[in-house]
Design a protein around this motif. Structure first.
Motif, mmCIF file in Angstrom:
data_model
loop_
_atom_site.group_PDB
_atom_site.id
_atom_site.type_symbol
_atom_site.label_atom_id
_atom_site.label_comp_id
_atom_site.label_asym_id
_atom_site.label_seq_id
_atom_site.Cartn_x
_atom_site.Cartn_y
_atom_site.Cartn_z
ATOM 1 N N LEU A 59 0.830 -1.212 0.000
ATOM 2 C CA LEU A 59 0.000 0.000 0.000
ATOM 3 C C LEU A 59 0.861 1.258 0.000
ATOM 4 O O LEU A 59 0.465 2.286 -0.572
ATOM 5 C CB LEU A 59 -0.929 -0.007 1.224
ATOM 6 N N LEU A 60 2.024 1.186 0.628
ATOM 7 C CA LEU A 60 2.924 2.345 0.628
ATOM 8 C C LEU A 60 3.494 2.608 -0.760
ATOM 9 O O LEU A 60 3.955 3.719 -1.049
ATOM 10 C CB LEU A 60 4.067 2.123 1.629
ATOM 11 N N GLN A 61 3.462 1.597 -1.632
ATOM 12 C CA GLN A 61 3.948 1.757 -3.001
ATOM 13 C C GLN A 61 2.842 2.189 -3.964
ATOM 14 O O GLN A 61 3.050 2.213 -5.176
ATOM 15 C CB GLN A 61 4.550 0.424 -3.479
ATOM 16 N N ARG A 62 1.690 2.520 -3.432
ATOM 17 C CA ARG A 62 0.557 2.893 -4.280
ATOM 18 C C ARG A 62 0.884 4.163 -5.080
ATOM 19 O O ARG A 62 1.368 5.155 -4.513
ATOM 20 C CB ARG A 62 -0.674 3.127 -3.408
ATOM 21 N N PRO A 63 0.592 4.169 -6.386
ATOM 22 C CA PRO A 63 0.843 5.370 -7.197
ATOM 23 C C PRO A 63 -0.001 6.544 -6.697
ATOM 24 O O PRO A 63 -1.092 6.345 -6.129
ATOM 25 C CB PRO A 63 0.412 4.944 -8.609
ATOM 26 N N PRO A 64 0.451 7.766 -6.903
ATOM 27 C CA PRO A 64 -0.307 8.939 -6.460
ATOM 28 C C PRO A 64 -1.738 8.976 -6.989
ATOM 29 O O PRO A 64 -2.646 9.444 -6.307
ATOM 30 C CB PRO A 64 0.515 10.117 -6.989
ATOM 31 N N LYS A 65 -1.935 8.480 -8.214
ATOM 32 C CA LYS A 65 -3.279 8.474 -8.791
ATOM 33 C C LYS A 65 -3.990 7.137 -8.589
ATOM 34 O O LYS A 65 -5.043 6.889 -9.186
ATOM 35 C CB LYS A 65 -3.210 8.804 -10.285
ATOM 36 N N GLY A 66 -3.418 6.276 -7.746
ATOM 37 C CA GLY A 66 -4.045 5.008 -7.441
ATOM 38 C C GLY A 66 -3.768 3.941 -8.485
ATOM 39 O O GLY A 66 -3.205 4.209 -9.551
#
Length: 327
Positions: free
Chosen positions: A251-258
């Motif tokens: 989850l910490l690697q989630r892209p800024p736009k999801g």
């Protein structure tokens, strides 16, 4: 000439007058106090009605904002725009009113412990029971028996009176000092879990942030674009080999736009092989349930409202409401 009254009679008359004055003073004081209390009660009632009206207005505004959010992005909901967990204010005179919206589907739906076999008839659902036991083990390490709690919670909802292995039906609840029976229907509030056999106050307090009671007997899909890293147990409960830390790192690697879809989340190296355990089907990038909290402070009265917004179809609508008031 009028004869002068004896001194003793004059003293008795004076004492009687003073006694009457004292009684009248007490009665007047009581009357004034009752008038003050009635005025205060009337004022509080008016203020409370105003607070409720402002709460309804904030609620309507929140539902409109959710409908607007989903109309702009029907296929994906992310945390962009700061809509989640950020109170937005409704300007009101001589007070404050705020509404806070969060993803209402990022939770374990207690009502998914059963499936609706036929209209109004519920049967225990084993996969959900297994996930709930896993969630209990993850967030409540002191729980007596996660499997027994999950089974008893399923028995609370299902329509039959035959206990599951480790579960509890009416015969368990009828033998105590305060006898009661299982609901045999969907839970209307997470607090019902407190009445389930084996659930202590500490168990409930630890589980409360992770559970919900959506008005449907189906598992809640976790939105991998809105679930927070600290909510990693909600995804870790979906697979036997999933660890909370692995999910948190993903989850910490989630892209800024999801993520574009749930598969993109599960394809990360930290979750290698976990998608095949079946949990991927309970994740999504869309949100259809939103939790609402409204706080109104007006004239010394503080009113709290919580609610659930159903956005399975637009426009969104409020499907449940609970009040809380404190002076």
């Amino acid at each position: 000439m009028r004869a002068e009254a004896p001194r003793s009679e004059r003293g008795a008359a004076l004492l009687t007058v003073l006694l009457l004055v004292a009684v009248i003073a007490v009665l007047a004081g009581v009357a004034l106090e009752k008038l003050r209390l009635a005025t205060r009660l009337g004022s509080n009632a008016v203020t409370l009605d105003q607070a409720r009206a402002f709460s309804f207005a904030a609620e309507t505004l929140a539902v409109f904002k959710i409908s607007d959010l989903l109309s702009k992005s029907p296929d994906k909901v992310t945390l962009e725009g700061g809509w989640s967990g950020q109170p937005f204010a409704l300007p009101i005179p001589n007070g404050t009113a705020t509404a806070t919206v969060t993803d209402g589907g990022n939770c374990f739906n207690l009502n998914s412990l059963a499936i609706e076999a036929t209209p109004g008839v519920y049967a225990a659902y084993t996969p959900a029971r297994t996930q709930f036991a896993r969630l209990i083990a993850l967030v409540d390490p002191t729980a007596r028996s996660p499997d027994a709690i999950a089974a008893a919670a399923a028995d609370w909802i299902d329509s039959d009176n035959s206990p599951l292995d480790g579960g509890a039906e009416d015969n368990v609840y009828g033998g105590g000092k305060l006898a009661y029976r299982t609901a045999n229907t969907l839970m209307s509030d997470p607090s019902e879990l407190r009445a389930v056999a084996g659930v202590t106050r500490l168990d409930y307090d630890r589980l409360r942030p992770w559970i919900c009671t959506l008005p449907v007997a189906i598992p809640s899909k976790i939105n991998v674009n809105t679930v927070l890293p600290e909510q990693a147990p909600l995804i870790a409960m979906l697979g036997q080999t999933l660890s909370v830390e692995a999910v948190r790192q993903a989850l910490l690697q989630r892209p800024p736009k999801g993520f574009s879809n749930a598969g993109a989340f599960w394809s990360q190296s930290a979750l290698a092989g976990a998608a095949g355990e079946g949990g991927a089907g309970q994740t999504d990038v869309k949100t259809t349930w939103f939790a609402l909290r409204v706080d109104v402070a007006l004239g010394g009265i503080r009113l709290e409202q919580s609610g659930l917004i159903d956005a399975t179809a637009l426009p969104a609508r409020l499907v449940s409401r609970q009040w809380g008031e404190r002076p």
